[in-house]
Design a protein around this motif. Structure first.
Motif, short mmCIF file in Angstrom:
data_model
loop_
_atom_site.label_atom_id
_atom_site.label_comp_id
_atom_site.label_asym_id
_atom_site.label_seq_id
_atom_site.Cartn_x
_atom_site.Cartn_y
_atom_site.Cartn_z
N LEU A 168 0.85 -1.28 -0.03
CA LEU A 168 0.06 -0.10 0.11
C LEU A 168 0.69 1.27 0.01
CD1 LEU A 168 -2.73 -1.05 2.81
CD2 LEU A 168 -2.59 -1.24 0.41
N GLU A 169 0.49 2.12 -1.01
CA GLU A 169 1.51 3.31 -1.18
C GLU A 169 0.71 4.45 -1.09
OE1 GLU A 169 4.58 1.77 -4.48
OE2 GLU A 169 2.24 1.51 -4.88
N ASN A 170 1.56 5.51 -0.78
CA ASN A 170 0.94 7.09 -0.77
C ASN A 170 -0.17 7.20 0.25
OD1 ASN A 170 2.90 7.37 -2.94
ND2 ASN A 170 1.60 6.96 -4.36
N GLU A 171 -1.25 7.76 -0.37
CA GLU A 171 -2.33 8.01 0.21
C GLU A 171 -3.03 6.63 1.06
OE1 GLU A 171 -5.00 9.91 -2.12
OE2 GLU A 171 -3.27 11.70 -2.70
N GLU A 172 -2.94 5.62 0.23
CA GLU A 172 -3.65 4.42 1.03
C GLU A 172 -2.70 4.02 2.27
OE1 GLU A 172 -6.34 2.63 -0.27
OE2 GLU A 172 -6.46 4.48 -1.22
N ALA A 173 -1.45 4.31 1.97
CA ALA A 173 -0.46 4.04 3.41
C ALA A 173 -0.79 4.79 4.38
CB ALA A 173 0.95 3.96 2.92
N GLN A 174 -0.76 6.14 4.04
CA GLN A 174 -1.12 7.31 5.01
C GLN A 174 -2.41 6.96 5.74
OE1 GLN A 174 1.04 9.62 5.69
NE2 GLN A 174 2.20 8.29 4.42
N HIS A 175 -3.51 6.51 4.95
CA HIS A 175 -4.88 6.30 5.53
C HIS A 175 -4.69 5.07 6.55
CE1 HIS A 175 -9.10 6.55 5.82
NE2 HIS A 175 -9.25 5.38 5.49
N ALA A 176 -3.80 4.09 6.29
CA ALA A 176 -3.79 2.79 7.22
C ALA A 176 -2.89 3.20 8.24
CB ALA A 176 -2.97 1.79 6.26
N LEU A 177 -2.00 4.33 8.17
CA LEU A 177 -0.96 4.36 9.25
C LEU A 177 -1.49 5.66 10.17
CD1 LEU A 177 2.57 4.58 7.39
CD2 LEU A 177 1.82 2.88 9.08
N LYS A 178 -2.05 6.78 9.65
CA LYS A 178 -2.25 7.81 10.24
C LYS A 178 -3.82 7.91 10.74
CE LYS A 178 1.71 10.32 9.55
NZ LYS A 178 2.53 11.35 8.74
N VAL A 179 -4.83 7.47 9.95
CA VAL A 179 -6.17 7.48 10.19
C VAL A 179 -6.62 6.28 10.80
CG1 VAL A 179 -8.56 8.02 9.13
CG2 VAL A 179 -6.53 9.01 8.16
N LEU A 180 -6.39 5.27 10.43
CA LEU A 180 -6.80 3.92 10.99
C LEU A 180 -5.87 3.42 12.08
CD1 LEU A 180 -8.00 2.21 7.61
CD2 LEU A 180 -9.47 3.60 9.23
N ARG A 181 -4.73 3.68 11.88
CA ARG A 181 -3.85 3.41 12.85
C ARG A 181 -3.75 1.72 12.94
NH1 ARG A 181 -1.91 7.73 16.30
NH2 ARG A 181 -3.10 9.58 15.98
N LEU A 182 -3.56 1.16 11.81
CA LEU A 182 -3.32 -0.11 11.97
C LEU A 182 -2.12 -0.92 12.43
CD1 LEU A 182 -5.51 -0.99 8.19
CD2 LEU A 182 -6.24 -0.86 10.85
#
Lengths: 244, 244
Positions: free
Chosen positions: A27-41
């Motif tokens: 998962l790259e770019n916005e998808e990675a950011q979403h996983a890391l920073k928003v959903l905190r997976l």
């Protein structure tokens, strides 16, 4: 192991990636950011990833890095929820682009395969920003849990579009045409459909004539006066109803 | 003299007024401003005016003043384009109010009679601003050239709404219900319909049970995962399709 369908009923998160290897997805770019920073997976969390081409992957997060997330593929489902009919709408983008964006979001949710923005004689908008529009389509694809991203084609002239080779059922929605049978009484089930939707000022009489010459059939969308984007959504919805 | 219908096909402007006398209509406030400053109408121009209650008036502008416009009634049409079925949707307003506004605009265009905003167990929004929402409904009514303004009822609790006396066909759209027959296969043509549409988290099992006890029938809206506002639009559209 739970099937994809059962897991799908829960709240598992959906991602989109074009970087898919044999047993791992990046998962790259916005998808990675979403996983890391928003959903905190976390490592070990299960997610759904689609390639936007009809494949759905059940994955387990294996590595979290600063700008990328790696996920191990547990299960792959091909042609996830594929329909046995394709919907293709050629539509004049609205003057107010947010209306066109709504059309894209709603048709993606309802289910559409291809969108061709077209420039007609009465078009007020002759420029679109495909990158922004594609973002909206991808977000709606994930939100409505689909594995196939509708294809947004480049803007082209009406005459060029209707001249394209097209083996589907072909309709032109025309407000003022006297014989105005509703699309739901004309389109056949389990069969691909192309529908032309005109701009705010409708198609010109010349455009209608050209479409008829190219094998398009006129159709109505009910007795109400509809905005362009509403006509597009109703046309898309009508094909789904026929196939219920 | 041209019939209202023939004139209607042209670009005659539509106005809304609640100040209608025997042979004269007064356009006030924003309606007057629109006529004076945006459209720059003149004495003698013809316009359509609706009272929002189903009556359409063909009028001629007779006096232009600073803050009001007077129009002489030439012709009155009662029950203009009245349908032989009523659509009533009770829906949980979305967290993001613009999605609910979009639902109101689109259903007004497609044709709806009554909207009941409801508060459900999983509702994230518990406040709405009726004045703003009514403006959107009135604008969409005029834009789609209708004479009947849909009625936006006060926000009420789900349990209170389903307890109301209601003689129409009654449906509850419930995503996860196992027997999920599509609304288009359940609703009867030429018959009034009430449809309940839940919030982002759907109705609770208790709410479903209460609705079933009150004579509501579950229905589906197709196999796709739809947002609240999209479900509302599709339900409204389905009733129109059944009546085509």
């Amino acid at each position: 192991m739970l099937s994809l369908y059962q897991r799908n009923k829960g709240q598992m998160h959906w991602f989109y990636s074009q970087n898919i290897k044999k047993d791992e997805i990046l998962l790259e770019n916005e998808e990675a950011q979403h996983a890391l920073k928003v959903l905190r997976l976390h490592t070990g969390d299960h997610v759904h990833v689609t390639d936007g081409l009809g494949n759905l992957f059940l994955c387990e997060i294996s590595h979290l890095e600063k700008k990328a997330v790696r996920a191990r593929i547990i299960e792959k489902k091909e042609k996830y929820k594929a329909r046995d009919f394709k919907i293709h709408i050629a539509i004049a983008p609205t003057k107010n682009i947010s209306r066109f964006e709504w059309f894209l979001e709603k048709c993606t949710e309802i289910g559409i395969d291809r969108i061709n923005p077209i420039i007609c004689k009465h078009s007020e908008r002759k420029i679109i920003k495909p990158a922004r529009l594609n973002k909206i389509i991808i977000a709606a694809t994930k939100q409505s849990q689909k594995a196939q991203i509708p294809s947004l084609e480049p803007l082209m002239k009406f005459q060029d579009f209707i001249s394209l080779e097209n083996q589907s059922q072909k309709f032109i929605a025309y407000c003022d045409y006297e014989i105005n049978t509703h699309l739901i009484h004309l389109a056949k089930a389990k069969s691909d459909c192309t529908i032309l939707i005109g701009p705010e000022g409708d198609f010109s009489p010349d455009e209608l004539k050209s479409a008829l010459n190219m094998g398009y059939q006129t159709c109505g969308l009910g007795p109400e006066r509809l905005r362009t984007e509403t006509a597009g959504i109703i046309a898309c919805n009508a094909i789904h109803f026929i196939n219920q």
